[in-house]
Design an enzyme around this catalytic site. Structure first.
Site, short mmCIF file in Angstrom:
data_model
loop_
_atom_site.label_atom_id
_atom_site.label_comp_id
_atom_site.label_asym_id
_atom_site.label_seq_id
_atom_site.Cartn_x
_atom_site.Cartn_y
_atom_site.Cartn_z
N ARG A 148 0.66 -1.25 -0.30
CA ARG A 148 0.28 -0.28 -0.22
C ARG A 148 0.74 1.10 -0.35
NH1 ARG A 148 -1.83 0.58 6.45
NH2 ARG A 148 -1.04 -0.56 7.31
N HIS A 162 -5.43 -9.12 11.16
CA HIS A 162 -3.62 -8.23 10.55
C HIS A 162 -4.36 -6.64 9.39
CE1 HIS A 162 -0.16 -6.94 9.82
NE2 HIS A 162 0.00 -6.46 8.36
P1 A3D Z 1 7.13 -5.46 -3.47
O1 A3D Z 1 8.59 -4.65 -3.68
O2 A3D Z 1 6.30 -4.51 -3.98
O3 A3D Z 1 7.22 -6.55 -4.26
C1 A3D Z 1 5.91 -7.09 -4.38
C2 A3D Z 1 6.83 -8.09 -5.36
O4 A3D Z 1 6.28 -9.33 -6.51
C3 A3D Z 1 7.17 -6.91 -7.47
O5 A3D Z 1 8.74 -7.44 -7.33
C4 A3D Z 1 6.37 -7.78 -8.27
O6 A3D Z 1 7.38 -7.12 -9.29
C5 A3D Z 1 6.13 -9.33 -7.89
N1 A3D Z 1 4.61 -9.58 -8.56
C6 A3D Z 1 3.93 -8.99 -8.51
N2 A3D Z 1 2.79 -9.56 -9.33
C7 A3D Z 1 3.29 -10.95 -8.69
C8 A3D Z 1 2.84 -12.29 -9.35
N3 A3D Z 1 1.57 -12.45 -10.18
N4 A3D Z 1 3.38 -12.87 -9.22
C9 A3D Z 1 4.77 -13.51 -8.91
N5 A3D Z 1 5.72 -11.35 -8.59
C10 A3D Z 1 4.53 -10.45 -8.40
O7 A3D Z 1 6.22 -5.23 -2.29
P2 A3D Z 1 7.41 -5.82 -0.73
O8 A3D Z 1 7.49 -6.95 -0.91
O9 A3D Z 1 7.03 -4.48 0.30
O10 A3D Z 1 5.39 -6.30 0.52
C11 A3D Z 1 4.25 -7.09 -0.22
C12 A3D Z 1 3.56 -7.60 0.03
O11 A3D Z 1 3.86 -7.85 2.00
C13 A3D Z 1 2.57 -6.18 -0.18
O12 A3D Z 1 1.07 -6.69 -0.85
C14 A3D Z 1 2.10 -5.92 0.99
O13 A3D Z 1 1.53 -4.95 1.81
C15 A3D Z 1 2.68 -7.13 1.75
N6 A3D Z 1 2.76 -6.48 3.47
C16 A3D Z 1 2.41 -7.44 4.68
C17 A3D Z 1 2.73 -7.71 5.58
C18 A3D Z 1 1.67 -8.56 6.70
O14 A3D Z 1 2.69 -8.48 8.26
C19 A3D Z 1 1.03 -9.46 6.78
C20 A3D Z 1 3.65 -5.98 6.25
C21 A3D Z 1 4.23 -4.96 5.41
C22 A3D Z 1 4.40 -5.81 3.90
#
Ligand code: A3D
Length: 320
Positions: A83, A176
């Protein structure tokens, strides 16, 4: 014995940090998968090149092909979008649900025996959907949230009491999201429950309420500071703690989004509860007793999660 194989689905901020932590802790060989070409390959090579200085062994590979996760022992899923300021986790539902479908199918076809840890938000609904799409047993698919939320609570409490974070234990249950339930009564400093510490004058009820609220807003606080994405160091560390408990059969008691069918009066849903993670995945769900007030907060959180699951079913009729 061959090293365990750890597949990281999503090689973004959390995925890269997971790979680095898995390398430093020598948890196994790492495959980074992403749809973005070059990102997983670049990160895998970069991390491998830190090996001589850090002194770890292991194979690191980046890929855009699901076949390369074949036979993975652990899959940690961060694929999707995080987000931005002003967004709630729930705003990510539509886009990340489609991602869970392709990831679930990729895991089903290539790593059906893996222990799967989902991190993608909105967490409780996404781990439910990922389990449905993958078809893996419920005890092998789990969501990371409670370890992170509890770690944030522990950090804030250690600042308040000016004691080591290691001596603070804390429990956060429920979904969460904004309705998560930090359980003050079950949180302690070296075994002394927080209500006793309030009575002893270590802090006040007002300050404790503010810490609970800061914990609930912990993710948004970091999104507001970073502006371009969400937290990634502590989320990655939390998921690695869970993966390590599985790989080493540590039987750690950790709050996780697990499939609950019977405990805490729940019927077949994913939500944050205390679990034991060992060689069989989720070995046990701790059926803790809640006071009336705690139960009311938990019920509200459960209702919020159920609402998101219904929204998933409305978007993708195959889930209904
Ligand atoms: P980000 O750095 O954007 O990484 C996400 C990756 O997913 C990118 O490299 C994209 O290219 C890749 N991606 C998108 N679509 C696909 C697909 N179909 N198949 C494979 N790879 C794909 O995000 P992030 O690493 O910072 O966060 C990842 C997720 O974790 C997000 O949804 C966040 O909201 C979530 N998150 C959860 C928590 C919890 O405590 C649960 C905490 C922090 C982030």
């Amino acid at each position: 014995m061959a090293r365990p194989k750890i597949a990281l689905i999503g090689a973004g901020q959390i995925g890269g940090t997971l790979a680095h932590l898995a390398a430093i802790k020598e948890l196994g060989d790492v495959v980074l998968f992403d749809i973005a070409e070059g990102t997983p390959q670049g990160k895998a090579l970069d991390i491998a090149e830190s090996g001589p200085s850090e002194g770890f062994d292991g194979a690191f590979r980046g890929t855009n092909s699901y076949e390369d996760i074949a036979g993975a022992d652990v899959c940690i899923v961060t694929a999707g979008v995080p987000r931005k300021p002003g967004m709630s986790r729930d705003d990510l539902l539509g886009i990340n649900l489609k991602v869970m479908k392709s990831v679930g199918e990729g895991i089903r076809a290539n790593a059906p025996n893996a222990f799967v840890i989902c991190i993608t938000n909105p967490l409780d609904a996404m781990v439910w959907a990922l389990r449905e799409f993958s078809g893996l047993p419920h005890n092998k698919v789990v969501g990371m949230a409670g370890v992170l939320d509890s770690a944030r609570f522990r950090h804030f409490l250690s600042l308040e009491f000016e004691v080591s974070m290691r001596d603070v234990t804390a429990f956060v249950l429920g979904g969460h999201g904004d309705t998560m339930v930090p359980l003050v009564r079950y949180s302690t400093v070296a075994g002394i429950p927080l209500p006793d510490l309030i009575e002893m004058g270590w802090t006040t009820q007002e300050r404790m309420d503010a810490i609970v609220q800061r914990t609930r807003d912990g993710g948004a606080e970091i999104v507001g500071l970073l502006k371009t994405g969400s937290a990634f160091y502590a989320p990655a560390t939390s998921a690695i703690e869970m993966a390590e408990s599985y790989l080493k059969d540590q039987r750690r008691l950790l709050p996780c989004a697990a499939y609950v069918d019977g405990a805490l009066g729940l019927k077949g849903m994913y939500v944050g509860v205390p679990t034991v993670i060992g060689a069989n995945g989720i070995e046990r769900i701790v059926d803790i007793r809640l006071t009336k007030d705690e139960q009311a907060m938990f019920d509200k959180s459960v209702a919020a999660v159920n609402g998101l699951v219904e929204a998933c079913k409305a978007i993708d009729p195959s889930l209904a």
